[in-house]
Design an enzyme around this catalytic site. Structure first.
Site, PDB file in Angstrom:
ATOM      1  N   ASP A 181      -9.057 -34.308 -76.997  1.00 27.72           N
ATOM      2  CA  ASP A 181      -8.057 -35.016 -77.785  1.00 27.72           C
ATOM      3  C   ASP A 181      -7.152 -34.065 -78.563  1.00 27.72           C
ATOM      4  OD1 ASP A 181      -9.368 -37.271 -76.928  1.00 27.72           O
ATOM      5  OD2 ASP A 181      -9.664 -38.114 -78.928  1.00 27.72           O
TER       6      ASP A 181
ATOM      7  N   HIS B 106     -12.037 -31.667 -78.753  1.00 26.78           N
ATOM      8  CA  HIS B 106     -10.658 -31.524 -79.204  1.00 26.78           C
ATOM      9  C   HIS B 106     -10.105 -30.155 -78.833  1.00 26.78           C
ATOM     10  CE1 HIS B 106     -12.422 -34.697 -81.643  1.00 26.78           C
ATOM     11  NE2 HIS B 106     -11.198 -35.167 -81.831  1.00 26.78           N
TER      12      HIS B 106
END
Length: 276
Positions: A85, A231
């Protein structure tokens, strides 16, 4: 350790300055309730504990509107999905791509529109390597605080830019910031043909807990059908200070360690939807 996990109420994460952190990536990995655990269990070193199901607020009755996001993939035994992400990042996305390329693994990248605008070449690198690109809103807001029109703008604007930058079709998958899917966002996903996707394994790498902690959490909880959340970016421009909320070096180091171990344990990898 118990064999069931209690979800942290989402709204608690926005108290004491949590909302500001969400906008800047700090609580991007906020834990959300997961759907019922699959019955298949992986090898002891990578077996996941069961997780409680907490219903996500259903959208208003509308044809084709999904009632909740996906927490798992169904791609056969010993198959799971890696997701990243808050990118693209000019610092860390390329490092993640190099590791995935080395091991022949495809993943899903949920991109923030503002970062797509800043780093279009990185988006093209992701697509060029055959990975799936998803929509992660334009500015990473708390969707529960936005009007329906603003929510649609956040999603639609991002899909349009990804398609234009990548020279491809718009994304088919969407992940809400922090995993918080408001009723309006689910309705809009239905209208735009987006599948909402959450996760079932959260090593909380966004908090920089240490490389070994990330490795341990992935290996203990990943199993057949898992969607692993990590992430590769943040809403922060380089340079990146070590240990800052934008520092993803622990994520990269952890991936370099656990990925070959999962492969050696017999796992295969898929994206959360077909790559188009």
């Amino acid at each position: 350790m118990t064999n069931r996990q209690t979800a942290i109420p989402r709204r608690l994460l926005f108290s004491a300055g949590g909302l500001a952190l969400l906008s800047g990536c700090g609580v991007s990995g906020a834990r959300r309730p997961a759907s019922p655990a699959h019955t298949e269990a992986g090898p002891p070193a990578v077996r996941a504990r069961a997780q409680d199901q907490v219903p996500v607020r259903a959208a208003a009755a509308a044809a084709g509107t999904p009632g909740k996001p996906d927490y798992y993939v169904d791609a056969g035994p010993m198959t799971l999905a890696l997701t990243f992400d808050d990118g693209p990042s000019p610092v860390y996305t390329g490092q993640v791509l190099a590791l995935l390329r080395r091991h022949g693994v495809k993943a899903t990248f949920f991109l923030i529109g503002e970062n797509v605008e800043q780093y279009p070449d990185v988006v093209r690198q992701i697509l060029g390597d055959g990975h799936l690109v998803g929509n992660h809103t334009w500015s990473h807001p708390d969707l529960g605080r936005l009007s329906r029109s603003r929510t649609r703008e956040e999603i639609e604007r991002t899909s349009e830019l990804i398609a234009r930058v990548g020279g491809t079709r718009p994304p088919t998958v969407f992940r809400a910031p922090g995993g918080f899917f408001s009723g309006a966002s689910l309705e809009i996903c239905g209208e735009l043909g987006l599948r909402p996707v959450s996760w079932s394994v959260d090593p909380e790498d966004w908090s920089n807990p240490g490389t070994e902690a990330i490795i341990d959490r992935v290996l203990r909880h990943a199993r057949t059908g898992s969607i692993v959340l990590e992430h590769d970016g943040c809403l922060a421009a380089p340079p990146v200070d070590p240990g800052s909320p934008a520092d993803r070096s622990q994520t990269v180091a952890a991936l370099a360690d656990y990925l070959p171990r999962l492969i050696d344990a017999g796992y295969r990898f898929t994206t959360v939807a077909p790559v188009t």
